[in-house]
Enzyme design. Structure first.
Site, mmCIF file in Angstrom:
data_model
loop_
_atom_site.group_PDB
_atom_site.id
_atom_site.type_symbol
_atom_site.label_atom_id
_atom_site.label_comp_id
_atom_site.label_asym_id
_atom_site.label_seq_id
_atom_site.Cartn_x
_atom_site.Cartn_y
_atom_site.Cartn_z
ATOM 1 N N HIS A 235 5.558 -8.264 -1.564
ATOM 2 C CA HIS A 235 4.108 -8.124 -1.582
ATOM 3 C C HIS A 235 3.710 -7.059 -2.601
ATOM 4 O O HIS A 235 4.541 -6.288 -3.072
ATOM 5 C CB HIS A 235 3.578 -7.747 -0.196
ATOM 6 C CG HIS A 235 4.290 -6.568 0.401
ATOM 7 N ND1 HIS A 235 5.389 -6.690 1.225
ATOM 8 C CD2 HIS A 235 4.090 -5.224 0.273
ATOM 9 C CE1 HIS A 235 5.819 -5.501 1.585
ATOM 10 N NE2 HIS A 235 5.049 -4.585 1.018
ATOM 11 N N ARG B 253 17.353 -0.764 -4.140
ATOM 12 C CA ARG B 253 17.177 -0.912 -2.694
ATOM 13 C C ARG B 253 15.990 -1.855 -2.530
ATOM 14 O O ARG B 253 14.904 -1.609 -3.061
ATOM 15 C CB ARG B 253 16.909 0.444 -2.036
ATOM 16 C CG ARG B 253 16.660 0.360 -0.520
ATOM 17 C CD ARG B 253 15.199 0.213 -0.194
ATOM 18 N NE ARG B 253 14.915 0.363 1.239
ATOM 19 C CZ ARG B 253 13.737 0.123 1.791
ATOM 20 N NH1 ARG B 253 12.717 -0.257 1.049
ATOM 21 N NH2 ARG B 253 13.567 0.288 3.088
ATOM 22 N N ASP C 78 13.101 -3.774 -0.511
ATOM 23 C CA ASP C 78 12.226 -3.649 0.650
ATOM 24 C C ASP C 78 12.005 -5.025 1.291
ATOM 25 O O ASP C 78 11.735 -6.008 0.608
ATOM 26 C CB ASP C 78 10.890 -3.056 0.195
ATOM 27 C CG ASP C 78 9.946 -2.793 1.344
ATOM 28 O OD1 ASP C 78 10.273 -1.943 2.193
ATOM 29 O OD2 ASP C 78 8.872 -3.436 1.386
ATOM 30 N N GLU D 213 17.136 -3.893 2.752
ATOM 31 C CA GLU D 213 16.635 -3.311 4.004
ATOM 32 C C GLU D 213 16.654 -4.397 5.080
ATOM 33 O O GLU D 213 15.711 -5.163 5.237
ATOM 34 C CB GLU D 213 15.212 -2.784 3.820
ATOM 35 C CG GLU D 213 14.644 -2.160 5.082
ATOM 36 C CD GLU D 213 13.126 -2.094 5.094
ATOM 37 O OE1 GLU D 213 12.578 -1.415 5.980
ATOM 38 O OE2 GLU D 213 12.473 -2.744 4.246
ATOM 39 N N HIS E 286 12.406 7.069 5.874
ATOM 40 C CA HIS E 286 10.956 7.246 5.913
ATOM 41 C C HIS E 286 10.309 6.397 6.992
ATOM 42 O O HIS E 286 9.118 6.544 7.262
ATOM 43 C CB HIS E 286 10.358 6.895 4.549
ATOM 44 C CG HIS E 286 10.568 5.458 4.162
ATOM 45 N ND1 HIS E 286 11.797 4.955 3.839
ATOM 46 C CD2 HIS E 286 9.705 4.424 4.074
ATOM 47 C CE1 HIS E 286 11.689 3.665 3.555
ATOM 48 N NE2 HIS E 286 10.422 3.317 3.693
ATOM 49 N N ASP E 287 11.083 5.504 7.629
ATOM 50 C CA ASP E 287 10.557 4.624 8.675
ATOM 51 C C ASP E 287 10.937 5.070 10.079
ATOM 52 O O ASP E 287 10.581 4.392 11.049
ATOM 53 C CB ASP E 287 11.069 3.191 8.458
ATOM 54 C CG ASP E 287 10.446 2.520 7.250
ATOM 55 O OD1 ASP E 287 9.238 2.705 7.029
ATOM 56 O OD2 ASP E 287 11.155 1.800 6.534
ATOM 57 N N ASP F 4 6.155 7.823 11.650
ATOM 58 C CA ASP F 4 5.384 7.741 10.420
ATOM 59 C C ASP F 4 3.899 7.983 10.740
ATOM 60 O O ASP F 4 3.360 7.373 11.660
ATOM 61 C CB ASP F 4 5.609 6.334 9.841
ATOM 62 C CG ASP F 4 4.642 5.941 8.745
ATOM 63 O OD1 ASP F 4 4.057 6.840 8.120
ATOM 64 O OD2 ASP F 4 4.491 4.734 8.519
#
Length: 425
Positions: free
Chosen positions: A121, A200, A202, A232, A296-297, A341
């Site tokens: 996206h 990496r 997403d 991921e 970060h998640d 987050d």
């Protein structure tokens, strides 16, 4: 093995650029919150590439030899997963020259660099999607997205186009469109040619098309056969690890087992933990996973329900004992805390670095890094994990040597002492 050989020797450090370091050597136009402010989903701290470059010696001092950067392309979000232009560095972060200098210095310090690729996206500000908002069905890019009605409800009402998790700010690409595919493949090639060492990816499972990732792999590897492509993937990764798609996955299966074993209020027992970990590593498959305890998640270790310094140390000891490449989320070595987050994306308090380095985790992580580098059995040896007389035993066996991590399970009510033993076999 289809994964690049260098990855088994890699120790990654994940950086969230907006919160890592803001160097005064680069001045972005705009207003940013004060460093150390409480993070929100919208506020911008102004961390930049020059700041990352300034801290490369610090990163190298941990023994780290690879960094994974969260997205750095032009975007109107602090996390930059809303990509506006895949060929431009976000002007808050710096310039192409800053990027080139960062990669060059990292390589001089023998630190590899992989970037975050968000190819499922983009942002509403992406040029081709903006064309749809302006021209409607007459846009030359009408086939780039999944449109269900006109005009587009991009800012009010229910979105009438496919988007990630129904967030209107994140329109989903139509990767069946040849022009979209070519555009995204060219992005992969472009940054490889600028010197990065891999990608990496997403949410790659949301591009449910093996032919797309097969071609992405072919194009990237044609530029650099040693590029590391890691996806991921949060659940069973087998589909992605047959040698024609990814070189590895972010090992969330391993992370979940550690969290449920050490930190959950209703923990799994040692037998189930062993079974879960065995399932997360399949010897001889040819992949090299990126093993992690946080990102970060996820909530930071220091903010988990049953956290303690002993449990965090054991978690890291387990991380560095596993096959694959360990990955440290920025600031974990400084005992940074953070809930869900966006709280897990706090800025690094560099002004208090000396004090934070005196905390137990900084030296402990350096010791774990050094241990892994000095003992090839931790990188190349077989894995055996078992429950033995109320003890958790993790053994790595190689040519003429074994290393064993042993945990006394009966002490789980309090501290979690463990021992590490090396012996000739």
């Amino acid at each position: 093995m289809f994964a690049p050989a260098w990855v088994k020797d890699a120790i990654f450090y994940q950086i969230f650029p907006d919160r890592f370091c803001r160097s005064e050597r680069y001045h972005a136009v705009g207003k940013f919150v004060e460093w150390g402010s409480k993070p929100t989903r919208e506020n911008m701290f102004g961390g930049n590439l020059a700041g990352i470059e300034d801290k490369l010696e610090y990163i190298a001092g941990l023994g780290v030899n690879a960094i994974y950067l969260c997205p750095i392309f032009k975007s109107n979000s602090n996390h930059r997963y809303h990509t506006v232009d895949y060929f431009e560095i976000d002007p808050v972060l710096g310039t192409l020259e800053d990027f080139d200098r960062l990669v060059k210095k990292a390589h001089k310090l023998k630190i590899r660099v992989i970037l975050d690729g968000v190819f499922n996206h983009c942002s509403r500000g992406f040029f081709q999607f903006n064309s749809l908002m302006e021209l409607g069905p007459n846009s030359p890019y009408v086939d780039w997205f999944h449109v269900k009605g006109w005009p587009l409800n991009a800012y009010s009402g229910k979105p009438n186009y496919e988007c990630w998790w129904n967030f209107p700010a994140l329109p989903k690409f139509n990767t069946d469109c040849p022009d979209v595919r070519e555009y995204l493949f060219s992005v992969g090639e472009y940054w490889m040619k600028r010197g990065i060492d891999g990608w990496r990816l997403d949410v790659p499972n949301e591009i449910d098309d093996d032919s797309f990732w097969q071609e992405f792999r072919r194009r990237v590897k044609a530029v650099n056969p040693d590029a590391y492509i890691v996806g991921e993937i949060w659940d069973d990764p087998l589909r992605w690890l047959k040698g024609d798609l990814f070189d590895g996955v972010m090992n969330y299966v391993f992370r979940k087992a550690v969290m449920q074993f050490l930190f959950d209020e209703n923990p799994i027992d040692v037998a189930e933990f062993c079974e879960r970990v065995r399932g997360a590593f399949v010897e001889g498959r040819g992949d090299i996973p990126m093993n992690l305890l946080g990102s970060h998640d996820t909530t930071r270790l220091g903010s988990q329900p049953r956290t303690s310094i002993e449990r965090i140390k054991l978690a890291y000891a387990l991380l560095f004992f596993m096959p694959g490449a360990p990955c440290i989320y920025y600031g974990e070595e400084l005992s940074m805390k953070g809930g869900k987050d966006p709280d897990n994306r706090r800025s690094v308090p560099w002004e208090n670095l000396g004090e934070m380095q005196k905390k137990p985790m900084y030296e402990f992580i350096r010791q774990m890094v050094d241990m892994r580098k000095k003992n090839s059995v931790l990188r190349d040896g077989s894995l055996d994990i078992r429950c033995e007389d109320n003890r958790l035993v993790v053994e790595r066996r190689g040519k003429g040597v074994s290393m064993t991590l042993t945990v006394d399970v009966e002490t789980f009510a309090g501290d979690l002492p463990f021992t590490i033993e090396t012996k000739k076999i």
